[in-house]
Design a protein around this motif. Structure first.
Motif, mmCIF file in Angstrom:
data_model
loop_
_atom_site.group_PDB
_atom_site.id
_atom_site.type_symbol
_atom_site.label_atom_id
_atom_site.label_comp_id
_atom_site.label_asym_id
_atom_site.label_seq_id
_atom_site.Cartn_x
_atom_site.Cartn_y
_atom_site.Cartn_z
ATOM 1 N N TRP A 1 0.876 -1.111 -0.014
ATOM 2 C CA TRP A 1 -0.163 0.379 -0.120
ATOM 3 C C TRP A 1 1.019 1.429 0.095
ATOM 4 O O TRP A 1 0.182 2.552 -0.779
ATOM 5 N N CYS B 1 -9.782 2.446 8.143
ATOM 6 C CA CYS B 1 -9.309 2.529 6.382
ATOM 7 C C CYS B 1 -9.874 0.748 6.963
ATOM 8 O O CYS B 1 -9.978 0.130 5.693
ATOM 9 N N GLY C 1 -6.818 -0.709 -5.593
ATOM 10 C CA GLY C 1 -8.003 -0.067 -4.525
ATOM 11 C C GLY C 1 -8.591 0.948 -5.236
ATOM 12 O O GLY C 1 -10.546 0.991 -5.368
ATOM 13 N N LEU D 1 -2.639 0.624 -3.614
ATOM 14 C CA LEU D 1 -3.799 1.460 -3.926
ATOM 15 C C LEU D 1 -4.683 2.226 -5.134
ATOM 16 O O LEU D 1 -5.311 2.221 -5.104
ATOM 17 N N THR E 1 -14.663 2.033 -0.297
ATOM 18 C CA THR E 1 -13.417 1.630 -0.984
ATOM 19 C C THR E 1 -12.146 3.224 -1.038
ATOM 20 O O THR E 1 -11.276 3.388 -1.412
ATOM 21 N N VAL F 1 -9.135 4.094 0.732
ATOM 22 C CA VAL F 1 -7.727 4.194 -0.044
ATOM 23 C C VAL F 1 -7.131 5.222 -0.462
ATOM 24 O O VAL F 1 -6.128 5.902 -0.110
#
Length: 218
Positions: free
Chosen positions: A29, A78, A165, A162, A131, A135
């Protein structure tokens, strides 16, 4: 209901749900940046659950975050948003499969099927919003730390997870919007109930057709 648009919307929502399942456990991420570093001996990358390091020889070493309460508030939020996205997407898939015109689950009651499909579209739309919020919030904190000259810790860049996402959120939002549009009845004829037709009685008696008009009995 528009069957072609309904099928395309379901496909978009389903692909968005699959990408949520890919992005949630994705290790990358955020990745430690090489900007300003002359010599880089290790690369650090994190997600919502673990922190990993990879040296120049390719050896990986990962560890889970030790405590939930010790994490930053945005990471906890998150996590909750991504899990909520996965759950709402699952409900959306089930509701859409039941409410689609080609499904036999709700019979031929197209009004009820349209409402169920609309509920599935709403779930897909909520999935995309959850979502997108997760992100984007995570990426905002990465950028905030990166551009802060007084930040003493390791600076990171946006990772592949990310981007997965964001793709998932876009597909889910498009699928939910299209499904909400497709569940609209095409004409007012679908809202009218079918006229009652009494069942035919099978017997040996058959009524003879009348030979007289209506005026003959006046």
């Amino acid at each position: 209901m528009n069957s072609a648009l309904e099928a395309a919307a379901f496909l978009l929502g389903f692909l968005g749900w699959v990408l949520v399942g890919v992005a949630l456990p994705h290790r990358c991420w955020k990745v430690s940046t090489v900007d300003g570093n002359v010599i880089t001996t290790a690369t650090i990358y994190e997600n919502l659950w673990t922190s990993c390091a990879s040296d120049a020889t390719g050896v990986h070493n990962c560890r889970d975050f030790p405590s939930l309460l010790s994490l930053s508030g945005y990471i906890q939020a998150c996590r909750a948003l991504m899990i909520a996205s996965l759950v709402t997407g699952t409900v959306g898939i089930i509701a859409t499969l039941v409410g689609m015109r080609c499904s036999k689950a709700a019979g031929n009651n197209y009004v009820l099927k349209g409402r169920i499909a609309g509920a599935g579209g709403t779930c897909f739309f909520l999935q995309g919003l959850c979502t997108m919020a997760a992100v984007s919030w995570y990426a905002f904190n990465i950028a905030q730390e990166f551009f802060d000259p007084l930040y003493p810790g390791i600076k990171y860049e946006i990772g592949e997870g990310l981007y997965v996402g964001w793709s998932s959120a876009t597909l889910a939002l498009c699928g939910g919007s299209c499904l909400l549009c497709s569940c609209r009845l095409e004409s007012a004829e679908e809202k009218r109930p079918h006229p009652y037709e009494p069942p035919l009685r099978h017997s040996g008696y058959h009524a003879a057709p009348s030979q007289y008009g209506r005026n003959a009995y006046v």
